[in-house]
Each structure stands twice: as structure tokens, then as C-alpha cells.
Design a protein around this motif. Structure first.
Motif, PDB file in Angstrom:
ATOM      1  N   ALA A  85     -12.210 -11.083   1.461  1.00 45.24           N
ATOM      2  CA  ALA A  85     -11.438  -9.852   1.639  1.00 45.24           C
ATOM      3  C   ALA A  85     -10.030 -10.006   1.072  1.00 45.24           C
ATOM      4  CB  ALA A  85     -11.374  -9.475   3.121  1.00 45.24           C
ATOM      5  N   VAL A  86      -9.441 -11.179   1.280  1.00 46.68           N
ATOM      6  CA  VAL A  86      -8.103 -11.438   0.742  1.00 46.68           C
ATOM      7  C   VAL A  86      -8.142 -11.450  -0.788  1.00 46.68           C
ATOM      8  CG1 VAL A  86      -6.254 -13.152   0.572  1.00 46.68           C
ATOM      9  CG2 VAL A  86      -7.301 -12.661   2.788  1.00 46.68           C
ATOM     10  N   GLN A  87      -9.169 -12.046  -1.348  1.00 43.80           N
ATOM     11  CA  GLN A  87      -9.285 -12.089  -2.810  1.00 43.80           C
ATOM     12  C   GLN A  87      -9.465 -10.690  -3.388  1.00 43.80           C
ATOM     13  OE1 GLN A  87      -8.671 -14.500  -4.808  1.00 43.80           O
ATOM     14  NE2 GLN A  87      -9.251 -13.424  -6.699  1.00 43.80           N
ATOM     15  N   GLU A  88     -10.274  -9.859  -2.733  1.00 39.59           N
ATOM     16  CA  GLU A  88     -10.471  -8.480  -3.186  1.00 39.59           C
ATOM     17  C   GLU A  88      -9.157  -7.695  -3.072  1.00 39.59           C
ATOM     18  OE1 GLU A  88     -12.046  -4.951  -4.585  1.00 39.59           O
ATOM     19  OE2 GLU A  88     -12.880  -6.993  -4.692  1.00 39.59           O
ATOM     20  N   LEU A 117      -7.087  -8.454  -6.091  1.00 41.54           N
ATOM     21  CA  LEU A 117      -7.564  -7.754  -7.280  1.00 41.54           C
ATOM     22  C   LEU A 117      -7.077  -6.306  -7.293  1.00 41.54           C
ATOM     23  CD1 LEU A 117     -11.225  -9.131  -7.495  1.00 41.54           C
ATOM     24  CD2 LEU A 117      -9.248  -9.790  -8.890  1.00 41.54           C
ATOM     25  N   ARG A 118      -7.068  -5.667  -6.122  1.00 41.31           N
ATOM     26  CA  ARG A 118      -6.580  -4.286  -6.048  1.00 41.31           C
ATOM     27  C   ARG A 118      -5.071  -4.224  -6.297  1.00 41.31           C
ATOM     28  NH1 ARG A 118      -9.902  -1.279  -1.098  1.00 41.31           N
ATOM     29  NH2 ARG A 118     -11.981  -1.998  -1.749  1.00 41.31           N
ATOM     30  N   PHE A 119      -4.357  -5.179  -5.761  1.00 46.48           N
ATOM     31  CA  PHE A 119      -2.904  -5.232  -5.929  1.00 46.48           C
ATOM     32  C   PHE A 119      -2.558  -5.497  -7.391  1.00 46.48           C
ATOM     33  CE2 PHE A 119       1.169  -7.774  -5.099  1.00 46.48           C
ATOM     34  CZ  PHE A 119       1.944  -6.641  -4.919  1.00 46.48           C
ATOM     35  N   PRO A 163       4.030  -0.881  -5.247  1.00 44.54           N
ATOM     36  CA  PRO A 163       4.277  -0.211  -3.972  1.00 44.54           C
ATOM     37  C   PRO A 163       5.681  -0.491  -3.443  1.00 44.54           C
ATOM     38  CG  PRO A 163       2.857  -2.109  -3.671  1.00 44.54           C
ATOM     39  CD  PRO A 163       3.001  -1.923  -5.140  1.00 44.54           C
ATOM     40  N   THR A 164       6.214   0.473  -2.692  1.00 47.25           N
ATOM     41  CA  THR A 164       7.544   0.288  -2.098  1.00 47.25           C
ATOM     42  C   THR A 164       7.552  -0.930  -1.190  1.00 47.25           C
ATOM     43  OG1 THR A 164       7.856   2.683  -2.145  1.00 47.25           O
ATOM     44  CG2 THR A 164       9.344   1.400  -0.737  1.00 47.25           C
ATOM     45  N   SER A 165       6.474  -1.078  -0.414  1.00 42.88           N
ATOM     46  CA  SER A 165       6.342  -2.226   0.493  1.00 42.88           C
ATOM     47  C   SER A 165       5.049  -2.957   0.170  1.00 42.88           C
ATOM     48  CB  SER A 165       6.339  -1.767   1.955  1.00 42.88           C
ATOM     49  OG  SER A 165       5.927  -2.828   2.804  1.00 42.88           O
ATOM     50  N   ALA A 166       5.177  -4.172  -0.343  1.00 42.92           N
ATOM     51  CA  ALA A 166       3.982  -4.967  -0.636  1.00 42.92           C
ATOM     52  C   ALA A 166       3.231  -5.290   0.655  1.00 42.92           C
ATOM     53  CB  ALA A 166       4.373  -6.258  -1.347  1.00 42.92           C
ATOM     54  N   LYS A 167       3.961  -5.558   1.728  1.00 43.90           N
ATOM     55  CA  LYS A 167       3.313  -5.874   2.999  1.00 43.90           C
ATOM     56  C   LYS A 167       2.466  -4.706   3.485  1.00 43.90           C
ATOM     57  CE  LYS A 167       4.196  -7.000   7.853  1.00 43.90           C
ATOM     58  NZ  LYS A 167       5.223  -7.199   8.904  1.00 43.90           N
ATOM     59  N   ALA A 168       3.009  -3.492   3.434  1.00 49.21           N
ATOM     60  CA  ALA A 168       2.268  -2.315   3.891  1.00 49.21           C
ATOM     61  C   ALA A 168       1.028  -2.090   3.022  1.00 49.21           C
ATOM     62  CB  ALA A 168       3.168  -1.088   3.867  1.00 49.21           C
ATOM     63  N   PHE A 169       1.204  -2.178   1.712  1.00 55.80           N
ATOM     64  CA  PHE A 169       0.088  -1.962   0.782  1.00 55.80           C
ATOM     65  C   PHE A 169      -1.008  -2.997   1.007  1.00 55.80           C
ATOM     66  CE2 PHE A 169      -2.230  -2.851  -3.094  1.00 55.80           C
ATOM     67  CZ  PHE A 169      -2.552  -1.596  -3.578  1.00 55.80           C
ATOM     68  N   ALA A 172      -4.778  -2.588   2.558  1.00 54.32           N
ATOM     69  CA  ALA A 172      -5.930  -2.894   1.702  1.00 54.32           C
ATOM     70  C   ALA A 172      -6.862  -3.894   2.368  1.00 54.32           C
ATOM     71  CB  ALA A 172      -5.453  -3.430   0.354  1.00 54.32           C
ATOM     72  N   VAL A 173      -6.311  -4.980   2.909  1.00 52.86           N
ATOM     73  CA  VAL A 173      -7.179  -5.997   3.504  1.00 52.86           C
ATOM     74  C   VAL A 173      -7.844  -5.464   4.770  1.00 52.86           C
ATOM     75  CG1 VAL A 173      -5.594  -7.219   5.095  1.00 52.86           C
ATOM     76  CG2 VAL A 173      -7.326  -8.500   3.808  1.00 52.86           C
ATOM     77  N   THR A 174      -7.159  -4.581   5.491  1.00 57.73           N
ATOM     78  CA  THR A 174      -7.749  -3.988   6.689  1.00 57.73           C
ATOM     79  C   THR A 174      -8.939  -3.099   6.327  1.00 57.73           C
ATOM     80  OG1 THR A 174      -5.650  -4.042   7.906  1.00 57.73           O
ATOM     81  CG2 THR A 174      -7.320  -2.478   8.662  1.00 57.73           C
ATOM     82  N   ARG A 175      -8.762  -2.249   5.336  1.00 60.02           N
ATOM     83  CA  ARG A 175      -9.851  -1.335   4.952  1.00 60.02           C
ATOM     84  C   ARG A 175     -11.043  -2.106   4.385  1.00 60.02           C
ATOM     85  NH1 ARG A 175      -6.995   4.171   2.540  1.00 60.02           N
ATOM     86  NH2 ARG A 175      -5.553   4.474   4.293  1.00 60.02           N
TER      87      ARG A 175
END
Length: 307
Positions: free
Chosen positions: A31-34, A37-39, A46-52, A56-59
Motif C-alpha cells: 500500500a505504501v509503494q502504491e 506511485l500515485r504521489f 499538493p499543498t500538504s504532502a502529509k495530507a495527500f 492515499a494510503v488510507t484509501r
């Protein structure tokens, strides 16, 4: 910072979120690797890398969990999370919550929740995300997330694990347990166990495992005090190590390959539950895996020679 630097700085947090949602080291790493790839593939920063990245990893984890649920319903015997020896994400201000939330007992309670409830609970209760951040991560309104959290808390409170607050006391009890285990001291083991202690194993049908949970201090002490001396005769060793934030150990065969892990739930100065994971599919991230069937045959031969 570059994208790579931003991502690597947040990787421990992303893994820790995914692992708590999924209960699987391998699936969390995927999930972290995916997420990377999206990032990396995003044309805008994104304004906030942490939020993005957290969203992403949650979804991704929610989607994986939904498909994993079907496999877990068909699982042979008790299902336990893949053992985690160290959580890469550390926050001194939330050290107790982080350790307890990754325990086997807590992760098994999280299995009672729907994927959305689980994600909301993990983000809000474990990592203290604001409701706006939680809502953005799971794609629901803040009001809906508050309702999901209420339901999740209700399920979790019904069986919430409670552990010794004094980690030193817990460590000392575990040391006495492993000393008694090493010497085959049945009486010494029994004195450390709660009257209603349970010994439960996860072999997934792919390794020898207990036909059913062993219940009660006398029965558990007798099983442990009898089996480990036999295992030590064929050069099985163990090294005490925290497993999922709780006292435990990693057992190895004579070649140093991982045989199984063992984790202890400690409360009120006694061991309440002992969980072992011997399914080879859940141990590969810890190193080369032993042939548990071969070890089992050797143990039985050692027992026959003694008789």
C-alpha cells in the motif's frame, strides 16, 4: 525538499497507518509503494504532502481490506495479524497509544469494524488526525466520520485490551516467563499465568498448530513446560523481543530460521493470553522461514526417545 525526500520522511507514518488498517506487513508495504506511485505520478504538488499521502494510503488500504475480508472468512483456524517486531513510526507524546494500538489484541478488535470504521478509528484515535483530515482521507463528510467513530468506539470499548502501565514490570514478568519456559519449570510457569489464560496458535493450515486453544493455567503451563524442553533438544532457540508492542519472542530452528513468534498479553501482574504465529506466509518479512513440519516431526521423535 524533493518529492522523494518528502515521501521518505513520511514513510514510517504511512506504513503504520496501513499496518493498523490491514494487519499485514506485506500488504501495508504494498500500500505504501502504491501510494508513492500515485504521489510520483501526480502532475501537481499538493499543498500538504502529509495530507495527500495519508489520504492515499488510507484509501488504498480500505480497498485492500475489503478484498482481504473474503480471504479471512475462509482462513483455516484462528487468524492473527502478521507479527510486527518494531513500529517504524515513533511519537513520544503518543507512545502508549501507539504501542497498545498495534498489539495483537487491539488489531483483533479492529477486525470487528467495517473498513471505513477501522480507518476512521485509526486516523483519529491512534494518530490524532483532525476530523477534517479524516474526512478528506476516507471521502466522507466530517459528520459522517463522527458517526463512524462513535460506532467504532462502541465496538472497541466492549473488548478494549488493557495492559500494564508499568512497562518495566511487564518486562520483568516476561523475563521470568521465558526463564521458566527455558528450564521447563511447569510450576514456575503456572504461577505467572492468569487462571483463565489462553494459549492460541495461528498456523493457517500451513504449519502444525494446536487443534484448539489451550485453556487454564495448569493446562497451558503443562503444554509449554513439556514442549519447549523437547524443542530445545533439537536445538530450537528463542530470543525475547517485543512483538506488536508487547513482550514476546522469536523462535528459531537450529539453522537460525524463523519458526514462529510468541506474544504475551499482560494484565494485573499475570499473563492473560499467549498468541503464537507459525503460518510461514506471515513470517517471511522476519527472515528465512523454518520448515515447521520437519521441526514437529523431530519433536515427536525426541518425545518417543524419552519414553
Amino acid at each position: 525538499m524533493s518529492k522523494v525526500e518528502e515521501f521518505e520522511e513520511l514513510r514510517p507514518l504511512l506504513f503504520s497507518i496501513a499496518y493498523r488498517i490491514l494487519g499485514s506487513v506485506g500488504e501495508a508495504e504494498d500500500a505504501v509503494q502504491e501510494t508513492w506511485l500515485r504521489f510520483d505520478g501526480s502532475s501537481t504538488r499538493p499543498t500538504s504532502a502529509k495530507a495527500f499521502l495519508s489520504a492515499a494510503v488510507t484509501r488504498i488500504s480500505i480497498d485492500v481490506l475489503r478484498s482481504a475480508r473474503v480471504r479471512r472468512e475462509e482462513y483455516v483456524g484462528p487468524w492473527f495479524p502478521e507479527p510486527l517486531l518494531s513500529d517504524p513510526y515513533q511519537d513520544p507524546a503518543r507512545a502508549v497509544e501507539l504501542a497498545d494500538s498495534v498489539s495483537m489484541a487491539a488489531l483483533l478488535l479492529l477486525e470487528r469494524l467495517s473498513p471505513l470504521e477501522r480507518a476512521v478509528f485509526v486516523l483519529r484515535e491512534v494518530f490524532a488526525f483532525e476530523f477534517g483530515e479524516v474526512a478528506a482521507a476516507v471521502g466522507r463528510s466530517e459528520a459522517a466520520c463522527r458517526q463512524l467513530l462513535v460506532r467504532a468506539r462502541r465496538h472497541m470499548e466492549a473488548g478494549r485490551p488493557r495492559f500494564e502501565a508499568d512497562r518495566q514490570e511487564r518486562h520483568e514478568l516476561a523475563t521470568r516467563f521465558f526463564d521458566a519456559l527455558k528450564s521447563g519449570d511447569v510450576d514456575g510457569l503456572r504461577d505467572l499465568l492468569a487462571a483463565d489464560v489462553q494459549l492460541v496458535g495461528d498456523g493457517g493450515g500451513k504449519a502444525p498448530q494446536l487443534a484448539k486453544a489451550v485453556m487454564g493455567a495448569q493446562n497451558v503451563a503443562r503444554v509449554l513446560g513439556t514442549v519447549f524442553p523437547l524443542m530445545s533438544r533439537i536445538d530450537v532457540t528463542f530470543e525475547p523481543h517485543e512483538v506488536n508492542g508487547q513482550p514476546g519472542a522469536v523462535f528459531r530452528d537450529r539453522d537460525g530460521k524463523v519458526l514462529h513468534t510468541l506474544a504475551l498479553d499482560v494484565l494485573d501482574g499475570q499473563i492473560q493470553t499467549i498468541r503464537t504465529v507459525i503460518n510461514p506466509d506471515k513470517l517471511g518479512h522476519l527472515g528465512p522461514v523454518a520448515d515447521a513440519w520437519a521441526v514437529d516431526r523431530e519433536v515427536k521423535q525426541a518425545r518417543r526417545r524419552m519414553n
